[in-house]
Design a protein around this motif. Structure first.
Motif, PDB file in Angstrom:
ATOM      1  N   PHE A 201      31.640  31.214  23.769  1.00 28.56           N
ATOM      2  CA  PHE A 201      31.809  29.815  23.361  1.00 28.56           C
ATOM      3  C   PHE A 201      30.821  29.442  22.260  1.00 28.56           C
ATOM      4  O   PHE A 201      31.160  28.725  21.309  1.00 28.56           O
ATOM      5  CB  PHE A 201      31.631  28.896  24.569  1.00 28.56           C
ATOM      6  CG  PHE A 201      32.869  28.733  25.399  1.00 28.56           C
ATOM      7  CD1 PHE A 201      34.033  28.211  24.840  1.00 28.56           C
ATOM      8  CD2 PHE A 201      32.890  29.118  26.730  1.00 28.56           C
ATOM      9  CE1 PHE A 201      35.178  28.074  25.596  1.00 28.56           C
ATOM     10  CE2 PHE A 201      34.029  28.985  27.496  1.00 28.56           C
ATOM     11  CZ  PHE A 201      35.187  28.466  26.936  1.00 28.56           C
ATOM     12  N   ALA A 202      29.592  29.916  22.381  1.00 26.78           N
ATOM     13  CA  ALA A 202      28.595  29.620  21.349  1.00 26.78           C
ATOM     14  C   ALA A 202      28.986  30.250  20.024  1.00 26.78           C
ATOM     15  O   ALA A 202      28.866  29.619  18.959  1.00 26.78           O
ATOM     16  CB  ALA A 202      27.227  30.125  21.796  1.00 26.78           C
ATOM     17  N   GLY A 203      29.465  31.491  20.057  1.00 30.18           N
ATOM     18  CA  GLY A 203      29.857  32.154  18.820  1.00 30.18           C
ATOM     19  C   GLY A 203      31.039  31.510  18.143  1.00 30.18           C
ATOM     20  O   GLY A 203      31.091  31.414  16.911  1.00 30.18           O
TER      21      GLY A 203
ATOM     22  N   SER B  79      35.273  36.274  19.466  1.00 28.54           N
ATOM     23  CA  SER B  79      36.733  36.345  19.609  1.00 28.54           C
ATOM     24  C   SER B  79      37.140  37.585  20.388  1.00 28.54           C
ATOM     25  O   SER B  79      38.024  37.530  21.259  1.00 28.54           O
ATOM     26  CB  SER B  79      37.396  36.341  18.234  1.00 28.54           C
ATOM     27  OG  SER B  79      37.128  35.143  17.541  1.00 28.54           O
ATOM     28  N   TYR B  80      36.510  38.721  20.070  1.00 24.64           N
ATOM     29  CA  TYR B  80      36.844  39.946  20.795  1.00 24.64           C
ATOM     30  C   TYR B  80      36.506  39.813  22.279  1.00 24.64           C
ATOM     31  O   TYR B  80      37.276  40.260  23.144  1.00 24.64           O
ATOM     32  CB  TYR B  80      36.080  41.121  20.195  1.00 24.64           C
ATOM     33  CG  TYR B  80      36.644  41.611  18.886  1.00 24.64           C
ATOM     34  CD1 TYR B  80      37.769  42.423  18.852  1.00 24.64           C
ATOM     35  CD2 TYR B  80      36.042  41.272  17.681  1.00 24.64           C
ATOM     36  CE1 TYR B  80      38.284  42.873  17.646  1.00 24.64           C
ATOM     37  CE2 TYR B  80      36.558  41.718  16.481  1.00 24.64           C
ATOM     38  CZ  TYR B  80      37.671  42.517  16.462  1.00 24.64           C
ATOM     39  OH  TYR B  80      38.183  42.959  15.272  1.00 24.64           O
ATOM     40  N   ALA B  81      35.354  39.228  22.593  1.00 27.82           N
ATOM     41  CA  ALA B  81      34.944  39.110  23.986  1.00 27.82           C
ATOM     42  C   ALA B  81      35.910  38.232  24.771  1.00 27.82           C
ATOM     43  O   ALA B  81      36.325  38.586  25.889  1.00 27.82           O
ATOM     44  CB  ALA B  81      33.524  38.544  24.065  1.00 27.82           C
TER      45      ALA B  81
ATOM     46  N   PRO C  11      46.348  41.711  22.389  1.00 24.14           N
ATOM     47  CA  PRO C  11      45.599  40.650  21.688  1.00 24.14           C
ATOM     48  C   PRO C  11      44.382  41.175  20.932  1.00 24.14           C
ATOM     49  O   PRO C  11      43.990  40.600  19.912  1.00 24.14           O
ATOM     50  CB  PRO C  11      45.192  39.690  22.809  1.00 24.14           C
ATOM     51  CG  PRO C  11      45.236  40.512  24.051  1.00 24.14           C
ATOM     52  CD  PRO C  11      46.334  41.493  23.846  1.00 24.14           C
ATOM     53  N   ILE C  12      43.779  42.262  21.424  1.00 25.56           N
ATOM     54  CA  ILE C  12      42.631  42.835  20.713  1.00 25.56           C
ATOM     55  C   ILE C  12      43.060  43.378  19.357  1.00 25.56           C
ATOM     56  O   ILE C  12      42.367  43.199  18.347  1.00 25.56           O
ATOM     57  CB  ILE C  12      41.988  43.944  21.565  1.00 25.56           C
ATOM     58  CG1 ILE C  12      41.585  43.404  22.937  1.00 25.56           C
ATOM     59  CG2 ILE C  12      40.775  44.526  20.862  1.00 25.56           C
ATOM     60  CD1 ILE C  12      41.096  44.473  23.902  1.00 25.56           C
TER      61      ILE C  12
END
Length: 314
Positions: free
Chosen positions: A139-141, A196-198, A239-240
């Motif tokens: 969320f921070a990223g 986004s990846y996480a 999605p990745i």
């Protein structure tokens, strides 16, 4: 498969043609042209000189005629000269592209590796302490502005600690100099990219780990590492791959805000300067390269998804 590739390549060619005309028209409709800028830089030029220069460069022709002349030259590999840099447009673009690749290629790989790993770890224990920590990082990223994070890193590592340069290309040759100048912008892009990846990996892996074939594999005594990597991850990779395809396209479009904060001479800053400076040849070449690579990246992502999940073909 070959039919799909042929259809997508034909659609991509039509899309590139439409985008090229739209970009040429929008740049051509901007107030002023290279001749106006030349007059502003040299007051000795008269109106007759300006008219002669416009006729010489074809700027007195209708917009469609100028576009067709540019497109014909581009198809023959003739992209013209850059007005801002007084050099062939493809040479100027090549230098900026190398700088962007040096910055974005390693950060894209690191973002994918770290983000996917964090997503897998979080998905193994949903609502656990690690899951909450990964969600907070993600969320921070996603929420953090890139310029704000870049400025904070400059204040900490360049101004306060004095460990790394604040920005700009290296002023001396050598791998150590390049790595020191790439560290802060690379860290900024990596932190922002892995979010986004996480998130995508965590959500997809949680769904995959709930399937019956995962329970069957565990019931047969398969090691947890094999269950995760061989059974769950391939089925959660759609999605990745989509995120990776979008990231691949940014390798040639650059990261304008980060490049501006750290004064890095990459593609993003080049496109921005070329458009504002009415450098037709350079701006169009850069925009067309970005469009082509974006379309090819989407095609490769779709083909990878088809190879992983045959159900998409139906």
């Amino acid at each position: 498969m070959l039919r799909l590739i042929g259809q997508r390549l034909l659609q991509s060619a039509v899309t590139v043609a439409i985008l090229s005309f739209a970009a040429y028209a929008l740049i051509g409709l901007m107030p002023g042209d290279p001749i106006d800028l030349a007059i502003a830089g040299d007051p000795r030029l008269s109106a007759e000189d300006a008219a002669r220069l416009r006729a010489l460069h074809g700027l007195d022709q209708p917009l469609v005629s100028r576009y067709l002349a540019w497109a014909a030259g581009a198809l023959q590999g003739q992209f013209g000269f850059s007005r801002l840099f007084a050099a062939p447009a493809h040479e100027v673009l090549g230098n900026a592209l190398l700088n962007s690749l040096a910055l974005l290629l390693p950060t894209t790989i690191l973002s994918a590796l770290i983000g996917v790993s964090l997503g897998i770890l979080a998905a193994r224990r949903p609502r656990g302490a690690l899951d909450y920590a990964v969600n907070a990082i993600a969320f921070a990223g996603i929420s953090m502005p890139s310029f704000w994070l870049g400025i904070l890193l400059i204040i900490l590592f360049a101004v306060t600690l004095g460990w790394l340069p604040a920005g700009g290309p290296p002023d001396r040759p050598g791998l150590a100099a390049w790595l020191s100048h790439l560290a802060l912008p690379g860290l900024t892009l990596t932190v922002l990219g892995l979010a986004s990846y996480a998130r995508q990996t965590r959500a997809a892996m949680i769904d995959a780990l709930r399937n019956l074939y995962i329970r069957t594999a565990r019931a047969k005594g398969a090691p947890e590492r094999r269950v995760i990597l061989n059974h769950a991850l391939p089925n959660a990779s759609i999605p990745i791959i989509t995120v990776a395809g979008l990231d691949f396209a940014t390798l040639v479009s650059g990261a304008l805000i980060v490049e501006a904060v750290f004064a890095w001479p990459g593609m993003g800053k080049l496109i921005y300067d070329a458009i504002l400076g009415n450098d037709y040849n350079l701006a169009l070449l850069a925009l067309m390269l970005t469009a082509i690579v974006t379309l090819l990246a989407n095609l490769l992502a779709d083909l990878a998804q088809l190879a992983i999940d045959p159900r998409i073909r139906s």
